[in-house]
Motif scaffolding. Structure first.
Motif, mmCIF file in Angstrom:
data_model
loop_
_atom_site.group_PDB
_atom_site.id
_atom_site.type_symbol
_atom_site.label_atom_id
_atom_site.label_comp_id
_atom_site.label_asym_id
_atom_site.label_seq_id
_atom_site.Cartn_x
_atom_site.Cartn_y
_atom_site.Cartn_z
ATOM 1 N N LEU A 23 34.088 12.593 27.824
ATOM 2 C CA LEU A 23 33.951 13.937 28.370
ATOM 3 C C LEU A 23 33.186 13.913 29.688
ATOM 4 O O LEU A 23 33.604 14.544 30.671
ATOM 5 C CB LEU A 23 33.228 14.841 27.361
ATOM 6 N N GLU A 24 32.087 13.207 29.730
ATOM 7 C CA GLU A 24 31.269 13.179 30.943
ATOM 8 C C GLU A 24 31.962 12.430 32.074
ATOM 9 O O GLU A 24 31.800 12.781 33.252
ATOM 10 C CB GLU A 24 29.911 12.562 30.634
ATOM 11 N N THR A 62 29.933 20.089 27.071
ATOM 12 C CA THR A 62 29.117 19.589 28.177
ATOM 13 C C THR A 62 27.686 20.095 28.057
ATOM 14 O O THR A 62 26.719 19.334 28.221
ATOM 15 C CB THR A 62 29.721 20.027 29.526
ATOM 16 N N ALA A 63 27.547 21.390 27.762
ATOM 17 C CA ALA A 63 26.208 21.963 27.573
ATOM 18 C C ALA A 63 25.500 21.289 26.408
ATOM 19 O O ALA A 63 24.299 20.978 26.490
ATOM 20 C CB ALA A 63 26.319 23.468 27.338
ATOM 21 N N TYR A 64 26.216 21.057 25.320
ATOM 22 C CA TYR A 64 25.628 20.437 24.124
ATOM 23 C C TYR A 64 25.097 19.038 24.435
ATOM 24 O O TYR A 64 23.949 18.714 24.108
ATOM 25 C CB TYR A 64 26.680 20.373 23.021
ATOM 26 N N PHE A 65 25.925 18.222 25.065
ATOM 27 C CA PHE A 65 25.506 16.846 25.348
ATOM 28 C C PHE A 65 24.341 16.803 26.334
ATOM 29 O O PHE A 65 23.442 15.959 26.203
ATOM 30 C CB PHE A 65 26.693 16.027 25.877
ATOM 31 N N LEU A 250 42.234 14.690 37.862
ATOM 32 C CA LEU A 250 43.102 13.524 37.685
ATOM 33 C C LEU A 250 42.427 12.240 38.140
ATOM 34 O O LEU A 250 42.579 11.188 37.510
ATOM 35 C CB LEU A 250 44.405 13.716 38.462
ATOM 36 N N THR A 251 41.682 12.309 39.229
ATOM 37 C CA THR A 251 40.994 11.113 39.723
ATOM 38 C C THR A 251 40.065 10.548 38.663
ATOM 39 O O THR A 251 39.966 9.326 38.480
ATOM 40 C CB THR A 251 40.197 11.451 40.995
ATOM 41 N N ARG A 252 39.386 11.443 37.932
ATOM 42 C CA ARG A 252 38.469 11.003 36.881
ATOM 43 C C ARG A 252 39.218 10.519 35.643
ATOM 44 O O ARG A 252 38.767 9.625 34.951
ATOM 45 C CB ARG A 252 37.532 12.152 36.500
ATOM 46 N N ARG A 253 40.346 11.131 35.361
ATOM 47 C CA ARG A 253 41.075 10.857 34.123
ATOM 48 C C ARG A 253 41.948 9.614 34.196
ATOM 49 O O ARG A 253 41.981 8.802 33.269
ATOM 50 C CB ARG A 253 41.982 12.046 33.777
#
Length: 394
Positions: A23-24, A62-65, A250-253
């Protein structure tokens, strides 16, 4: 074939199925969404509103982590996506409302345990009985059994449990993140849920809930704007940074080899799909997967083509319409609104077709203006239920 350790799940679109690292690493947040996450981590009750696939779970997770690493805040993440599996019990029992309330509370108790297990390990022996009972209660309901004798927990008692965890962890407050909240529940269950939600707001506990626009029923005692601030989730297609943000997704994925497929002249295909997704990350990733003809087992893909892009967009439109139509079937009180919305969409498309027929490319438009006097309460609710989707051919 791609030799990349991410190849097996790079197109997983549901944030709750991704690990923290995935996720991050794969999430690209706009400036506005970064501010939304900050509010989800802050004090006060919040409602995170957005259509299906708009990224609500991504923002919640995202907030949780991020809060797991906090020295001041104890986060609790609860997902109610499995609600429909329990629907037969909730419909058949005379005590369905009380069972539902206890199920909502039991899920929070399990969320407390999950956070404690992941990051803190502070649970005391005094709470183990409640954890065991909550787990057994949920497991029984999921297989169709209702325990004859189960210890009921009130919102006040739940607050005491949360306060104990916060104190044991040496933290100052708790943030309670309700994901997939309310939209799958019946109208009565939604009202019960938000009465619990309202009661859980204290000086120490800050509840947040992810909900759908237009279809959520709140309790009579809960006043939106006063009891909870509304936050908007999804990438806005009219944001100047929209295309840049979708490119970063997309760049991150994707591995470099797959990202290169959308360079040069094919970059227009990426923009085409991004705009057709209307800012819905789940739709965007699904269409990208189809355009690349990605084989998950082999990790292989093909160069993107305009033909596959057109087909992917047409399928995305069909899926979006099917979602709204199924909403009308599941919630009959919305069926007339959805039918009227479809007629309004046809009218919009007809107007756009006539306006654009004699225009050159630079003069065409996809924007329709609506007079304010047209938007009475019923039509306003209708538009909140759906955002108009324009097919590729007009």
């Amino acid at each position: 074939m791609l030799h990349d350790e991410r190849a097996g799940n790079i197109f997983e679109a549901r944030a709750e199925h991704l690990s923290r690292t995935e996720l991050e690493s794969w999430t690209a947040l706009s400036e506005r969404e970064t501010k939304v996450v900050a509010k989800l981590k802050a004090t006060g009750a919040k409602l995170l509103i957005g259509p299906r696939g708009s990224g609500k779970s991504t923002l919640m997770r995202t907030a949780y982590f991020q809060l797991l690493d906090s020295s001041d805040v104890f986060p609790i993440y609860v997902n109610y996506a499995k609600h429909l599996a329990l629907e037969p019990i909730f419909k058949a029992r005379p005590d369905a409302t009380e069972l539902f309330r206890q199920w909502v509370i039991a899920k929070v108790i399990i969320g407390l345990r999950d956070t404690d297990t992941v990051a803190l390990n502070t649970v005391s022996n005094e709470t183990l009985d409640h954890l065991t009972e909550a787990s057994e209660f949920i497991e029984d309901l999921e297989v169709g059994n209702v325990p004859e004798n189960f210890r009921r927990v009130s919102p006040t008692q739940l607050i005491a449990h949360i306060n104990n965890y916060v104190s044991s962890a040496g933290r100052k407050r708790a943030v309670l993140l309700f994901d997939d909240a309310a939209h799958a529940f019946s109208a009565q269950q939604q009202r019960e849920f938000f009465e619990i939600f309202r009661q859980l707001r204290t000086r120490v506990v800050a509840p947040k809930a992810a909900v759908y626009p237009g279809v959520t029923n709140y309790s009579a005692n809960m006043h939106i704007g006063h009891d909870a601030e509304v936050l908007e989730a999804w990438y806005r297609a009219d944001d100047p940074a929209f295309l840049e943000t979708m490119q970063e997704v997309l760049t991150r994925r994707l591995p470099a080899e797959m990202n290169e497929e959308f360079s040069g002249e094919r970059s227009e295909l990426l923009q085409y799909l991004a705009l057709a997704s209307f800012g819905m990350p789940r739709s965007f990733l699904t269409m990208i997967q189809e355009v690349l003809d990605y084989d998950e087992d082999e990790g292989s893909h093909k160069p993107p083509t305009r033909r596959r892009a057109d087909l992917a967009i047409e399928r995305n439109v069909a899926i979006a319409r099917a979602v709204f139509e199924s909403t009308g079937q599941k919630i009959p009180r919305y069926s007339n609104l959805i039918a009227e919305g479809r007629r309004l969409e046809d009218s919009f498309l007809g107007s756009l077709t006539r306006f654009n027929a004699s225009k050159i490319v630079g003069q065409k438009t996809a924007t329709v203006g609506v007079r304010g006097c047209f938007l009475d309460q019923v039509r306003s609710q209708m538009i909140r239920l759906a955002r108009v989707t324009v097919p590729r051919k007009m």
